[in-house]
Design an enzyme around this catalytic site. Structure first.
Site, PDB file in Angstrom:
ATOM      1  N   ASP A 290      41.927  32.749  33.601  1.00  0.00           N
ATOM      2  CA  ASP A 290      40.767  33.615  33.366  1.00  0.00           C
ATOM      3  C   ASP A 290      39.985  33.165  32.136  1.00  0.00           C
ATOM      4  O   ASP A 290      38.764  33.299  32.076  1.00  0.00           O
ATOM      5  CB  ASP A 290      41.239  35.066  33.171  1.00  0.00           C
ATOM      6  CG  ASP A 290      41.821  35.632  34.455  1.00  0.00           C
ATOM      7  OD1 ASP A 290      41.245  35.391  35.522  1.00  0.00           O
ATOM      8  OD2 ASP A 290      42.878  36.300  34.388  1.00  0.00           O
ATOM      9  N   GLY A 291      40.725  32.646  31.131  1.00  0.00           N
ATOM     10  CA  GLY A 291      40.069  32.194  29.898  1.00  0.00           C
ATOM     11  C   GLY A 291      39.055  31.101  30.172  1.00  0.00           C
ATOM     12  O   GLY A 291      38.029  31.004  29.499  1.00  0.00           O
ATOM     13  N   ASN A 369      34.019  39.899  29.780  1.00  0.00           N
ATOM     14  CA  ASN A 369      35.072  40.917  29.742  1.00  0.00           C
ATOM     15  C   ASN A 369      34.670  42.118  28.892  1.00  0.00           C
ATOM     16  O   ASN A 369      34.483  43.203  29.394  1.00  0.00           O
ATOM     17  CB  ASN A 369      36.358  40.334  29.148  1.00  0.00           C
ATOM     18  CG  ASN A 369      37.300  39.795  30.212  1.00  0.00           C
ATOM     19  OD1 ASN A 369      37.047  39.951  31.390  1.00  0.00           O
ATOM     20  ND2 ASN A 369      38.369  39.157  29.790  1.00  0.00           N
TER      21      ASN A 369
END
Ligand code: NAD
Ligand code: ATP
Length: 524
Positions: A290-291, A369
């Site tokens: 996800d990073g 996010n």
């Protein structure tokens, strides 16, 4: 009652009145009382007491000091609020002026006319394909806008590197199509870039009008397996699909050291070149967790091409594609229509000494996010005043606050007790971190609001803002963070569809509601 006792009683009554006046002032009505009047009022309440009792005299003096301090606090707060309101007004004016300039720069007439034209086509035309290849029904084609692009100052130099982006069309579907709601609900384009001018609440499909020509790779650093897969995929895309490849400068160096075969790959030298990437790249491929998706999103301060995220991390909420099957997955995405999730992003501005300074005109910081405001190294509670548009929301006293997108709802916000929200739901999550209050439940606010989080002047400690877990910025008393939904979402390709992918990620990633089933035998 003795004379001294009577004097003491009067003194008490006046102090109570003074305190009540200060409270009233804190609630906002102080703005109607000038500081001089307030000062005089305090002295009127507490005239010097003629008394031979030294203690009574001392007590009255102390109370006068308390009254004065309360007044100063209330006045300070009211002044800050008035100045904050003024700065918000300036900010809104600046934003409106910018939006206006942007529309003019973006050749509003041609884009707007085309959009209106397309919207009309959506409702009027039949399903048969027209001469531009647009079905005119249940979707919007980027082709007309792309063919009609207004010449920009850098147009020629951009075209020199690679050709124009290929056109594509977006369409949607849902079981509710029959009720005709779709007529007012579409994803729009601005020169071929996906925006959320009107957010679709349907599953969106992307269909290329001609095969994509240029792919950007964004890869997790310091991983041998990622590097090996990247070089394999680049070769495959070049040899089997004749795709132009862009990579980050770091990866370009690594690939060229590995083999001069990779001479064809392109990269960028500076931020200015990076800013034009979206005009050249048809598709982004990410290799990592996800990073890496967060990182890829952070490279694009404006529109973002669709992202195909391959999973090479541990969790992978936003990386649905299995890297072992990259040929099949990429083959499908390059040639067939595919579903996308439009992940909204938040645009954040830090305003220094909010009540006094001019509006910061710098570029917003975009997050996929969340933006977090926490206490950093400080051992004090954070004290944050929060406003939603012009309404006061609450004061956060605790470890901090998370303002999250729905995509970020399964990340830090979840760990702080926030709800998990499907990424296509239009909302902003407002989640406190360890609030020192029993009743501070997380909120979900509508997507159209602007949030302001301000460190008050009487805050004991500093606060720190971080953006998708990176780039920490210190906020001092008077500083504020302004946050709203960006017009530039991150379109991510789905493996199946938005909902199936979301449910798979919470089942597989979090083992959501996993419980052994009860045995059949037992009480009837
Ligand atoms: N207590 C916590 O849960 C906590 C604390 C700090 C940061 N974070 C999250 O880490 C994110 C940064 O990720 P990173 O990979 O750069 O740092 P990282 O390498 O420290 O990874 C953090 C973890 O969060 C997961 N994650 C990231 N985005 C997610 C999402 N949208 N849904 C579900 N899980 C997600 C990642 O897969 C990873 O396992 C921040 O945006 C924040 O949301 C979480
Ligand atoms: N292209 C990039 N350049 C610089 N840093 C990156 C890049 N891609 C990812 N990162 C950073 O590397 C870190 C790890 O990336 P990522 O989360 O993708 O891998 P992971 O930690 O192995 O996966 P997971 O989080 O699922 O366990 C993140 O902090 C991310 O910001």
């Amino acid at each position: 009652m003795s004379a001294d006792e009577a004097a003491l009683k009067t003194c008490h009554e006046r102090i109570n009145l003074s305190v009540a006046a200060s409270h009233q002032a804190e609630n906002g009505s102080v703005t109607t009382v000038s500081s001089k009047e307030s000062e005089e009022a305090t002295y009127a309440f507490l005239p010097p007491i003629e008394s031979t009792d030294a203690h009574l005299h001392e007590f009255a003096e102390a109370m006068r000091t308390v009254g004065k301090a309360l007044r100063q606090v209330a006045e300070g707060k009211a002044a800050a609020q008035a100045e904050a309101a003024e700065w918000k007004r300036k900010y809104e004016a600046e934003k409106a002026a910018k939006a206006h300039t942007h529309v003019i720069k973006g050749c509003s007439n041609c884009v707007k006319d085309k959009l209106e034209h397309l919207a009309t086509k959506l409702t009027l035309e039949t399903a048969s394909a027209d001469e531009t290849g647009c079905c005119g029904n249940h979707g919007i084609c980027s082709r007309q806008i792309l063919q009609d692009q207004c010449p920009g100052p850098n147009r020629k130099s951009d075209d020199r590197i690679v050709g124009r982006k290929v056109p594509f069309r977006l369409s949607w579907g849902s079981n509710g199509d029959k009720n005709g709601q779709h007529k007012h609900d579409f994803v729009s384009f601005e020169k071929g870039d996906i925006t959320t001018a009107e957010r679709s609440n349907k599953q969106i499909f992307l269909k290329w009008d001609s095969p994509p020509q240029t792919v950007l790779f964004v890869t997790k650093p310091n991983s041998n397996s990622v590097h090996a897969l990247c070089s394999e995929m680049v070769r495959w895309l070049k040899e089997h699909n004749n795709i132009n490849i862009f990579v980050e400068p770091r990866v370009s160096k690594e690939l060229l050291i590995e083999d001069s075969y990779f001479n064809f790959i392109q990269t960028w030298d500076n931020d200015q070149e990076m800013k034009t990437l979206h005009t050249k790249v048809d598709l982004i491929v990410t290799l990592g967790g996800d990073g890496t998706v967060l990182w890829a999103a952070s490279l694009f301060k404006g529109p973002v091409p669709p992202v195909v995220a391959f999973s090479l991390g541990s969790l992978g909420f936003m990386t649905p594609f299995p890297s072992e099957q990259y040929r099949e997955c990429l083959g499908n995405v390059l040639k067939r229509p595919f579903t996308i999730t439009l992940r909204s992003r938040l645009q954040c501005h830090v305003i220094r000494d909010a009540a006094k300074d001019e509006v910061e005109t710098g570029e917003p910081i975009l997050v996929l996010n969340e933006v977090t405001i926490d206490r950093g190294m400080s051992s004090y509670l954070t004290y944050l005043e929060c406003y939603c548009d012009s309404s006061f929301v609450t004061c956060v006293q605790g470890d901090g606050l998370i303002i999250s997108t729905t995509s970020g709802s399964t990340a830090y916000s979840l760990a702080a007790g926030g709800s998990m929200v499907h990424p296509q739901v239009p909302g902003i999550l407002f989640t406190p971190i360890c609030p020192h209050s029993l009743s501070f439940r997380p909120l979900i606010l509508p997507e159209y609001v602007t949030l302001r989080v301000q460190v008050p002047f009487n805050s004991r400690g500093q606060a720190w803002a971080s953006f998708d877990g990176k780039g920490r910025i210190q906020l001092g008393p008077g500083d504020a963070l302004i946050c709203s939904v960006s017009p530039w979402p991150l379109p991510t390709a789905c493996l199946v569809d938005s909902t199936t992918d979301f449910l798979r990620s919470i089942h597989e990633g979090l083992h959501w509601n996993l419980r052994k089933s009860q045995a059949l035998d037992g009480p009837a």
